[in-house]
Design a protein around this motif. Structure first.
Motif, short mmCIF file in Angstrom:
data_model
loop_
_atom_site.label_atom_id
_atom_site.label_comp_id
_atom_site.label_asym_id
_atom_site.label_seq_id
_atom_site.Cartn_x
_atom_site.Cartn_y
_atom_site.Cartn_z
N UNK A 184 0.85 -1.19 0.00
CA UNK A 184 0.00 0.00 0.00
C UNK A 184 0.88 1.24 0.00
N UNK A 185 0.88 1.98 -1.09
CA UNK A 185 1.76 3.14 -1.22
C UNK A 185 1.04 4.45 -0.91
N UNK A 186 -0.26 4.40 -0.70
CA UNK A 186 -1.03 5.62 -0.44
C UNK A 186 -1.80 5.51 0.87
N UNK A 187 -1.15 4.98 1.90
CA UNK A 187 -1.84 4.74 3.17
C UNK A 187 -2.40 6.02 3.78
N UNK A 188 -1.72 7.13 3.56
CA UNK A 188 -2.15 8.41 4.16
C UNK A 188 -3.47 8.89 3.58
N UNK A 189 -3.75 8.53 2.33
CA UNK A 189 -4.98 9.00 1.67
C UNK A 189 -6.00 7.88 1.44
N UNK A 190 -5.59 6.65 1.65
CA UNK A 190 -6.50 5.52 1.43
C UNK A 190 -7.69 5.59 2.38
N UNK A 191 -8.86 5.23 1.90
CA UNK A 191 -10.08 5.30 2.69
C UNK A 191 -10.30 4.00 3.46
N UNK A 192 -10.64 4.15 4.73
CA UNK A 192 -10.91 3.02 5.60
C UNK A 192 -12.28 3.21 6.27
N UNK A 193 -12.68 2.20 7.04
CA UNK A 193 -13.90 2.31 7.85
C UNK A 193 -13.52 2.49 9.30
N UNK A 194 -14.16 3.46 9.96
CA UNK A 194 -13.92 3.66 11.38
C UNK A 194 -14.62 2.56 12.18
N UNK A 195 -13.96 2.14 13.27
CA UNK A 195 -14.58 1.22 14.20
C UNK A 195 -14.33 1.69 15.62
N UNK A 196 -15.27 1.40 16.50
CA UNK A 196 -15.17 1.78 17.91
C UNK A 196 -15.10 0.51 18.76
N UNK A 197 -14.64 0.68 19.98
CA UNK A 197 -14.60 -0.43 20.93
C UNK A 197 -16.01 -1.02 21.09
N UNK A 198 -16.12 -2.35 21.10
CA UNK A 198 -17.36 -3.11 21.27
C UNK A 198 -18.18 -3.26 19.98
N UNK A 199 -17.72 -2.69 18.87
CA UNK A 199 -18.42 -2.94 17.60
C UNK A 199 -18.38 -4.43 17.26
N UNK A 200 -19.38 -4.88 16.53
CA UNK A 200 -19.37 -6.22 15.95
C UNK A 200 -18.94 -6.07 14.49
N UNK A 201 -17.88 -6.78 14.12
CA UNK A 201 -17.32 -6.68 12.77
C UNK A 201 -17.31 -8.06 12.12
N UNK A 202 -17.66 -8.10 10.84
CA UNK A 202 -17.55 -9.39 10.15
C UNK A 202 -17.02 -9.20 8.73
N UNK A 203 -16.42 -10.27 8.23
CA UNK A 203 -15.96 -10.32 6.85
C UNK A 203 -17.05 -10.98 6.03
N UNK A 204 -17.68 -10.30 5.11
CA UNK A 204 -18.83 -10.85 4.37
C UNK A 204 -18.55 -12.17 3.67
N UNK A 205 -17.31 -12.38 3.22
CA UNK A 205 -16.99 -13.60 2.48
C UNK A 205 -16.59 -14.76 3.38
N UNK A 206 -16.07 -14.46 4.59
CA UNK A 206 -15.56 -15.51 5.46
C UNK A 206 -16.32 -15.66 6.77
N UNK A 207 -17.46 -15.01 6.87
CA UNK A 207 -18.21 -15.06 8.13
C UNK A 207 -18.61 -16.48 8.50
N UNK A 208 -18.88 -17.34 7.52
CA UNK A 208 -19.26 -18.73 7.83
C UNK A 208 -18.10 -19.52 8.41
N UNK A 209 -16.88 -18.99 8.28
CA UNK A 209 -15.71 -19.66 8.86
C UNK A 209 -15.33 -19.05 10.21
N UNK A 210 -16.19 -18.18 10.73
CA UNK A 210 -15.94 -17.59 12.05
C UNK A 210 -15.38 -16.18 12.02
#
Length: 384
Positions: free
Chosen positions: A247-273
């Motif tokens: 990743x050569x543009x980490x300073x400008x790359x867009x991410x998603x904010x997360x807070x403590x206690x959020x529930x996060x899942x990977x849409x493609x791998x959620x069935x694997x835990x």
């Protein structure tokens, strides 16, 4: 290590002679299995380590302690084989010769760089000749025995912590089954005292709200990683697939904010835990993940969404025609439902129980890693 007289950095009192250079083949007898086709049924034990039955053509039980090294064409981390053990014809193992201590020789094998590539193929490989030709430094049996006993204590402590982790994981798994309602029921088998009301079936649209805040990495929201096994972790703690250097543009790359206690899942791998509570804190994760927050007890809700029965339900809600390309979209997630404890207090007590259980497991894992680290340092300093 002193490069002039070839002695280890750390030695037991009373030992001061230089160590001798030897070929591994002079210290151990390297063997491999046989086809055993000449044997008949009932001649030998036929049970493998996994508890499944093997034919006499596949296995043989040995009565000598040895060191497992690897299989033809592959290289494994060395490990001790306690007699009686079984082996297949593709396994290489080493039996220490007379006047050579098993645990000391095990330390020798652990210090060898077995990942050297075969010059003809360019890939790691293993053969009896390659094992026998390894250069090592060794000492007399008395010093070997002292070192071996010392290292054996580490192995015993490692086994004890591994067993305790396995025990705690089994207890946790059993309590997950008992403290959450089974299919067709609205009350769990085990409950904390004074809670008697039935659990209520709630759609996730009433429990969760999607958090979708696009942002860049900052001091307040540093970059975080997400794994199937551990959930939200720091990038430097990620054991595999470290691709940050791409990743050569980490300073400008867009991410998603997360807070403590959020529930996060990977849409493609959620069935694997790949669905976890953010137990780390504020940060930014890849936009491929989906993030939700709730006003219910977050640890309790993590237990709900990671429950084996719920994971099966998730697989029915995923979209896509090819299994590897199926994903769980936020809309489908919010349309799901589950039985939850009717009061926050009951949720908190259940959540706290599993927080404490997870902490006990984590403490055992930390102690295990400390012991392994000390053992590794000893292997480096107590051998030439």
């Amino acid at each position: 290590m002193n490069n002039n007289d070839k002695t280890p950095e750390i030695r037991f009192k009373g030992f001061n002679k230089p160590w001798n250079s030897e070929k591994m083949g002079r210290i151990v007898d390297v063997r491999s299995g046989m086809d055993y086709k000449h044997l008949g049924p009932g001649d030998i034990p036929v049970y493998g380590t996994g508890g499944y039955m093997l034919s006499v053509d596949e296995a043989l039980s040995y009565k000598e302690d040895a060191i497992g090294i690897g299989r033809k064409g592959t290289i494994d981390k060395p490990y001790i084989l306690r007699a009686p053990f079984w082996t297949v014809d593709t396994l290489f193992y080493a039996v220490p010769k007379e006047k050579n201590d098993l645990n000391f020789v095990y330390g020798l094998f652990q210090n060898v760089d077995w990942k050297k590539k075969d010059e003809s193929t360019g890939v790691p490989s293993l053969s009896k000749t390659a094992i026998n030709d390894v250069d090592v430094y060794t000492t007399d049996y008395a010093e070997q025995n002292e070192i071996g006993k010392y290292l054996a204590n580490f192995d015993e402590m490692i086994k004890l912590h591994q067993r305790e982790i396995e025990r705690l994981v089994c207890v946790r798994k059993a309590m997950i089954e008992k403290m959450f309602p089974k299919d067709g029921s609205n009350v769990p088998v085990v409950r904390f005292r004074n809670f008697t009301k039935p659990w209520k079936l709630c759609p996730f649209s009433e429990i969760f709200t999607e958090r979708h805040i696009i942002d860049t990495i900052s001091d307040e929201y540093p970059q975080l990683a997400f794994t199937i096994e551990e959930g939200v972790i720091r990038p430097e703690d990620k054991k595999t697939n470290k691709r940050d250097f791409l990743i050569i543009d980490k300073a400008t790359k867009k991410y998603l904010q997360t807070e403590y206690d959020d529930i996060i899942y990977n849409p493609a791998n959620v069935v694997y835990g790949a669905i976890h509570r953010n137990a780390l804190g504020k940060g930014c994760v890849s936009p491929i993940y989906k993030i939700f927050y709730t006003d219910q007890d977050s640890t309790f809700m993590e237990c709900i969404v990671r429950h084996p029965r719920f994971i099966k339900e998730i697989s029915r809600s995923m979209e896509g025609t090819v299994k590897k390309l199926r994903t769980l979209k936020p809309k489908a997630f919010l349309e799901m439902s589950a039985y939850i404890a009717p009061t926050i207090e009951e949720q908190r007590q259940i959540g706290e129980y599993f927080r404490q259980m997870d902490r006990l497991i984590e403490i055992e894992k930390e102690e295990l890693e400390k012991i392994k680290h000390i053992e590794s340092a000893c292997l480096e300093k107590m051998f030439v």
